[in-house]
Design a protein around this motif. Sequence first.
Motif, short mmCIF file in Angstrom:
data_model
loop_
_atom_site.label_atom_id
_atom_site.label_comp_id
_atom_site.label_asym_id
_atom_site.label_seq_id
_atom_site.Cartn_x
_atom_site.Cartn_y
_atom_site.Cartn_z
N LYS A 196 3.78 23.63 -9.77
CA LYS A 196 4.82 23.62 -8.72
C LYS A 196 4.20 23.45 -7.34
CE LYS A 196 8.72 24.11 -10.87
NZ LYS A 196 9.24 25.21 -11.64
N PHE A 222 4.96 16.18 -2.18
CA PHE A 222 6.15 15.76 -1.41
C PHE A 222 6.06 16.21 0.05
CE2 PHE A 222 7.75 15.20 -5.73
CZ PHE A 222 8.26 13.92 -5.60
N TYR A 252 7.95 8.91 2.95
CA TYR A 252 8.87 8.80 1.80
C TYR A 252 10.03 7.83 2.09
CZ TYR A 252 11.96 10.13 -2.02
OH TYR A 252 12.77 10.08 -3.13
N GLN A 312 20.38 6.67 -5.32
CA GLN A 312 21.41 7.46 -4.61
C GLN A 312 22.71 6.68 -4.51
OE1 GLN A 312 20.08 8.64 -0.73
NE2 GLN A 312 18.27 9.70 -1.49
N GLY A 361 16.79 19.40 -5.62
CA GLY A 361 15.73 18.44 -5.27
C GLY A 361 16.23 17.45 -4.26
N CYS A 362 16.75 17.96 -3.14
CA CYS A 362 17.50 17.13 -2.18
C CYS A 362 16.61 16.27 -1.29
CB CYS A 362 18.35 18.03 -1.29
SG CYS A 362 17.34 19.25 -0.41
N GLY A 363 15.31 16.59 -1.19
CA GLY A 363 14.44 15.82 -0.29
C GLY A 363 14.98 15.83 1.13
N ASP A 412 15.40 22.43 -2.12
CA ASP A 412 14.15 21.70 -2.37
C ASP A 412 12.96 22.65 -2.21
OD1 ASP A 412 13.58 18.43 -2.49
OD2 ASP A 412 11.83 19.64 -1.99
N LEU A 413 11.87 22.33 -2.92
CA LEU A 413 10.62 23.10 -2.82
C LEU A 413 10.01 22.97 -1.43
CD1 LEU A 413 8.47 22.20 -5.98
CD2 LEU A 413 9.30 24.47 -5.36
N ALA A 436 13.58 26.41 -2.02
CA ALA A 436 13.39 27.20 -3.24
C ALA A 436 13.04 26.28 -4.39
CB ALA A 436 14.68 27.96 -3.58
N ASP A 437 12.49 26.89 -5.43
CA ASP A 437 12.31 26.21 -6.70
C ASP A 437 13.69 26.13 -7.33
OD1 ASP A 437 11.86 25.56 -9.33
OD2 ASP A 437 10.37 27.11 -9.68
N PHE A 438 14.18 24.93 -7.65
CA PHE A 438 15.57 24.88 -8.14
C PHE A 438 15.71 25.46 -9.55
CE2 PHE A 438 14.75 20.09 -8.74
CZ PHE A 438 14.74 20.09 -10.13
N ASN A 446 19.27 13.76 -7.52
CA ASN A 446 18.81 12.37 -7.56
C ASN A 446 17.28 12.33 -7.66
OD1 ASN A 446 19.59 9.47 -7.24
ND2 ASN A 446 18.09 9.61 -5.58
N ALA A 447 16.79 11.72 -8.72
CA ALA A 447 15.36 11.43 -8.89
C ALA A 447 14.48 12.68 -8.84
CB ALA A 447 14.90 10.42 -7.82
N SER A 448 14.98 13.81 -9.31
CA SER A 448 14.22 15.06 -9.22
C SER A 448 14.09 15.82 -10.54
CB SER A 448 14.89 16.00 -8.20
OG SER A 448 14.95 15.37 -6.95
N TRP A 469 10.90 16.55 -12.89
CA TRP A 469 9.82 17.47 -12.55
C TRP A 469 9.93 18.81 -13.26
CZ3 TRP A 469 5.70 15.42 -10.51
CH2 TRP A 469 5.82 14.28 -9.73
C1 SAM Z 1 11.54 11.90 -5.81
S1 SAM Z 1 12.01 13.15 -4.68
C2 SAM Z 1 13.76 12.87 -4.58
C3 SAM Z 1 14.31 13.38 -3.29
C4 SAM Z 1 15.77 13.01 -3.03
N1 SAM Z 1 16.64 13.60 -4.03
C5 SAM Z 1 15.96 11.51 -2.99
O1 SAM Z 1 16.85 11.02 -3.66
O2 SAM Z 1 15.24 10.83 -2.24
C6 SAM Z 1 11.94 14.63 -5.67
C7 SAM Z 1 12.25 15.89 -4.87
O3 SAM Z 1 12.38 16.97 -5.77
C8 SAM Z 1 11.76 18.10 -5.23
N2 SAM Z 1 11.41 19.00 -6.33
C9 SAM Z 1 10.66 18.74 -7.43
N3 SAM Z 1 10.63 19.81 -8.24
C10 SAM Z 1 11.38 20.77 -7.64
C11 SAM Z 1 11.74 22.09 -7.99
N4 SAM Z 1 11.32 22.68 -9.12
N5 SAM Z 1 12.52 22.79 -7.14
C12 SAM Z 1 12.96 22.24 -5.97
N6 SAM Z 1 12.67 20.98 -5.60
C13 SAM Z 1 11.88 20.25 -6.42
C14 SAM Z 1 10.55 17.55 -4.48
O4 SAM Z 1 10.07 18.44 -3.50
C15 SAM Z 1 11.13 16.27 -3.89
O5 SAM Z 1 11.69 16.48 -2.62
#
Ligand code: SAM
Length: 264
Positions: free
Chosen positions: A5, A12, A19, A30, A53-55, A76-77, A100-102, A123-125, A128
Motif C-alpha cells: 500500500k 501515485f 498524471y 471516466q 480511488g478518486c485521484g 484516495d490513499l 484513506a485506504d478504500f 475508475n481505474a482503481s 489495486w
Molecule cells: C489509476 S489512478 C485512477 C485515479 C482516478 N480514479 C482516475 O480516473 O484518474 C488509481 C488511484 O487509486 C488510488 N488507490 C489505489 N489503491 C488504493 C486504496 N487501497 N485506497 C485508496 N486509494 C487507492 C491511487 O492512489 C490512485 O489515485
Amino acid sequence: MQTQKELIQQGFQRAKLTYAQNANVQQAMQQKLLAILHKHCKARNLGNILELGCGNGLLAQNLALNFEFESYLAVDLVDFSNDFIKIQKDTSHKIDFLQADFEDLVKIGNKNPDLQYDLILSNASMQWVNQWSFLPQLSALLQPNGILAFSTFGTENYQELRASCGIGLEYLELKDYVEILQSDFKILESFGVRIPLRFSSTLALFKHLRDTGVNSLQRGFKLNKKLLTDYAVRFHNVLTYHPIYLLAQKRSLESKPKDSPSNS
Ligand SMILES: C[S@@+](CC[C@H](N)C(=O)[O-])C[C@H]1O[C@@H](n2cnc3c(N)ncnc32)[C@H](O)[C@@H]1O
C-alpha cells in the motif's frame, strides 16, 4: 520494508503533477463510465455517492457537471484535498475528500454513519486491491437497488509487460465478476475493450508508466538495457490497455437468488 500500500501511495504521490497529462486512457475510461451511468440512471439526482480511488477528482468534477446529487465522498490513499477544495468551489457541489485506504470500510463508514449510498463509483482503481474479497463487501454500504459502477482493467492489460518482464497485477476476466457479484448484485452492464498504445521508444513507454503512477507493479523490479532491447524487438514499443466496465444493481432481499448464502 515498505508495504504494498505504501508503494502504491508513493507511486501515485510522485505522479501527482504528471498524471493528468499522461493518463489519457484513464480519462477516456471516466467518460465511458459517465456514459454508462447516463444510460442506466435515469433520475437526474443520483443521491449519495461514494467514489473509491478518486485521484485528482476529475471524475467527480465531470459528474457534478452532468448530474445532481445529495452528497459525494471521494476516497484516495494520496492526499488530493486541495484539488477537491477547488472542485467544490468550481462546481458549487458538496464534494468531500477522505484520505484513506478504500479497503478500510470502517473508516469510510465512520465518515457518514448510518448512510447507505445510492451509488458507489470507481475508475481505474479496483485492480489495486483483492477484488475477490473486497467487492462483495460493498453491498453492505449500498441501499437496496443501489448501483455499483466501476471501470478497471482485464487480463490483457499490460500483457507485453507481463510477457517481457514478468510483472503485473492480478487482473480478472469478466466472467470472474459474475461469480464475485452475482449473489448480491444483478449485473446490468459488462464489457471490455483493448487499446494498444505505441511509444516512440521503450524508455518513453516506461516513463509513461511512471508518469501515470504505475511503478509499484512488482516490488524490487529494476529496468535494465536487456529488458528495454527485448521489449522493443518483441513488442515494437506497444503497450496494451484493457479497460473493462461494470455496472451492477444491488438486489433487494426479495430478488436474491434462492441458493445465495447471504440470503439464508
Ligand atoms: C489509476 S489512478 C485512477 C485515479 C482516478 N480514479 C482516475 O480516473 O484518474 C488509481 C488511484 O487509486 C488510488 N488507490 C489505489 N489503491 C488504493 C486504496 N487501497 N485506497 C485508496 N486509494 C487507492 C491511487 O492512489 C490512485 O489515485
